[in-house]
Motif scaffolding. Structure first.
Motif, short mmCIF file in Angstrom:
data_model
loop_
_atom_site.label_atom_id
_atom_site.label_comp_id
_atom_site.label_asym_id
_atom_site.label_seq_id
_atom_site.Cartn_x
_atom_site.Cartn_y
_atom_site.Cartn_z
N TRP A 123 0.82 -1.22 0.00
CA TRP A 123 0.00 0.00 0.00
C TRP A 123 0.85 1.27 0.00
O TRP A 123 0.29 2.39 -0.04
CB TRP A 123 -0.90 0.04 1.24
CG TRP A 123 -1.83 -1.13 1.34
CD1 TRP A 123 -1.61 -2.29 2.01
CD2 TRP A 123 -3.10 -1.25 0.74
NE1 TRP A 123 -2.67 -3.12 1.87
CE2 TRP A 123 -3.62 -2.52 1.09
CE3 TRP A 123 -3.88 -0.42 -0.07
CZ2 TRP A 123 -4.85 -2.96 0.67
CZ3 TRP A 123 -5.12 -0.85 -0.48
CH2 TRP A 123 -5.61 -2.11 -0.12
N GLY A 124 2.16 1.16 0.07
CA GLY A 124 3.00 2.36 0.15
C GLY A 124 3.84 2.58 -1.09
O GLY A 124 3.55 2.03 -2.17
N THR A 125 4.91 3.35 -0.92
CA THR A 125 5.82 3.69 -2.00
C THR A 125 7.23 3.22 -1.62
O THR A 125 7.47 2.69 -0.53
CB THR A 125 5.80 5.20 -2.25
OG1 THR A 125 6.19 5.87 -1.05
CG2 THR A 125 4.41 5.67 -2.68
N GLU A 126 8.17 3.48 -2.54
CA GLU A 126 9.55 3.10 -2.26
C GLU A 126 10.13 3.91 -1.11
O GLU A 126 10.91 3.39 -0.30
CB GLU A 126 10.39 3.30 -3.53
CG GLU A 126 10.01 2.35 -4.66
CD GLU A 126 10.89 2.52 -5.87
OE1 GLU A 126 11.80 3.40 -5.80
OE2 GLU A 126 10.68 1.81 -6.87
N SER A 127 9.78 5.18 -1.05
CA SER A 127 10.30 6.03 0.04
C SER A 127 9.78 5.55 1.39
O SER A 127 10.53 5.53 2.39
CB SER A 127 9.89 7.49 -0.18
OG SER A 127 8.47 7.59 -0.23
#
Length: 447
Positions: free
Chosen positions: A424-428
């Motif tokens: 559900w998130g991003t790479e950062s």
């Protein structure tokens, strides 16, 4: 032998008689035939016969017994030169007579002077050969019948393996003979009679199932009671349902499950006046069991008001005041019920109160996170990565990561945090989780 030799005529095969009886018969017949000479012996001159019989015997010669003994064979001794040899025909005749007596049936009971030529008085008995043949035929018939039964059972099992239920009562009987403790088969048999609209037969089948199933199979017995209650709920009266409910409570191990099913049936039939007294009776009887209070709370949350549910929760806390762990477990269950029923805010409020009061209870944090993830997956459309539900769940992981927890517990939550960010998130955000894990390891190493 048990019959008269002079008048009664019976045919007895010597081979089937015991050896002792056989010897008796042979002795009597040989003795009788010696008394009645044949035609060839009658032609022998009397003088010669008397001469042979009156011949004096030497003292060295042994006297021959008048009755032959079958067991002991006479020893061969050299006859003295003065003894006159016997007629060889008589010896051969006696040997032939013994062979005939041993190999052929014996006719006993005819007298020479009586001139009897009639048939025997009793009917001939069956021979051993005929008896053996009959026994073999019976065994063959039994074996064929057994093969047919095994074939029919195999066919029934194959039909069951293919999820094809029988269409006749005989088919169900064959399956139940093979698996008498299978509640699935009994319930299918009850449904078979319900489809035929023969409800009395369905009740008889349920009663039969409760008698046949082994008492150790508690799960199968419970399934049959549930099916019996459903049958009365659909095609019976409220009185018959209460009767079956009372019987089920007395004959099952998990009584709370029966209570829950009864109140659910009452709710489906809009019989709330029957449900509430039964629920009060249940929590009074099982006041120290969290499951009983959960059933009551769930019923009030679904069919009652929020105030009723709050009252049940307050009563539960009072009844479970002796154990803090039990109180936490009850509040946690109430929050899960609210989340599953769609009352998200009420469920979150209960969870927040728990984690605020007991921050080190990692099981409460784990259940809280599980319910939030389930809420995300129940959405009809996939929420965006920046939605409120995703941000709320990320904040839960961050709060857990700031706690002072043992290394194994922290590793468990950080692993789940990383899985959540990958989905559900991003790479950062994933890099932030890695940095949190590294900082936690460095702090533990510094200690």
């Amino acid at each position: 032998i048990g019959f008269c030799l002079n008048r009664v005529s019976v045919v007895l095969p010597l081979r089937t008689m015991p050896n002792k009886e056989k010897r008796k018969v042979v002795k009597k017949v040989v003795k009788k035939r010696k008394r009645e000479p044949t035609d060839q012996e009658s032609e022998v001159p009397v003088a010669k016969t008397k001469k042979v019989e009156s011949e004096p015997k030497t003292p060295n010669a042994k006297a021959k017994p008048t009755k032959p003994k079958p067991k002991a064979k006479p020893k061969a001794t050299a006859a003295p030169p003065t003894t006159v040899p016997k007629d060889p025909r008589a010896k051969d005749n006696s040997k032939d007579e013994l062979d005939d007596l041993l190999n052929e049936p014996l006719t006993v009971g005819f007298s020479k002077n009586s001139g009897a030529t009639s048939s025997p008085a009793t009917a001939p008995q069956p021979t051993p050969a005929s008896q053996n043949q009959k026994q073999q035929q019976d065994k063959k018939t039994q074996w064929e019948k057994r093969k047919e039964d095994v074939a029919s059972l195999d066919a029934s099992e194959q039909q069951r393996a293919n999820n094809e239920m029988p269409t006749t009562p005989d088919g169900y009987h064959k399956l139940l003979v093979a698996s008498p403790n299978s509640s699935y088969l009994w319930c299918q048999y009850i449904a078979f009679w319900v489809v035929k609209e023969n409800f009395e037969k369905a009740r008889q089948t349920a009663e039969k199932a409760l008698q046949v199933i082994n008492y150790r199979e508690s799960g199968d017995i419970m399934n049959v009671w549930m099916a019996y209650m459903n049958l009365e709920a659909l095609h019976g009266t409220m009185e018959s349902l209460e009767t079956i409910f009372k019987r089920a409570v007395q004959n099952v191990d998990d009584q709370l499950k029966v209570y829950q099913r009864f109140v659910d049936i009452c709710a489906e039939k809009n019989k709330f006046g029957k449900a509430y007294p039964m629920l009060k009776q249940m929590v009074k009887k099982y006041s120290q069991k969290v499951q009983a209070w959960c059933i009551y709370y769930r019923f009030c949350a679904m069919h009652g008001t929020w105030n009723q549910a709050k009252g049940v929760a307050h009563s539960a806390m009072q009844a479970l005041a002796t154990s803090q762990q039990t109180q936490i477990q009850a509040l946690e269950s109430f929050a899960v019920i609210q989340m599953k029923l769609g009352n998200t805010e009420k469920g979150r409020n209960l969870f927040e109160g728990l984690v605020e009061k007991y921050p080190k209870k990692t099981d409460v944090w784990s259940v809280y996170i599980d319910q939030e993830l389930a809420l995300l997956r129940r959405q009809p459309q996939r929420p965006a990565k920046g939605s409120d539900a995703v941000r709320h769940l990320r904040s839960l992981f961050e709060r857990v990561a700031t706690l002072s927890l043992p290394p194994k517990t922290m590793a468990f939550f950080l692993t789940r945090f990383m899985q959540f960010e990958k989905e559900w998130g991003t790479e950062s955000s994933c890099q932030e989780v890695m940095q949190r894990a590294e900082s936690y390891v460095q702090s533990k190493c510094a200690e």
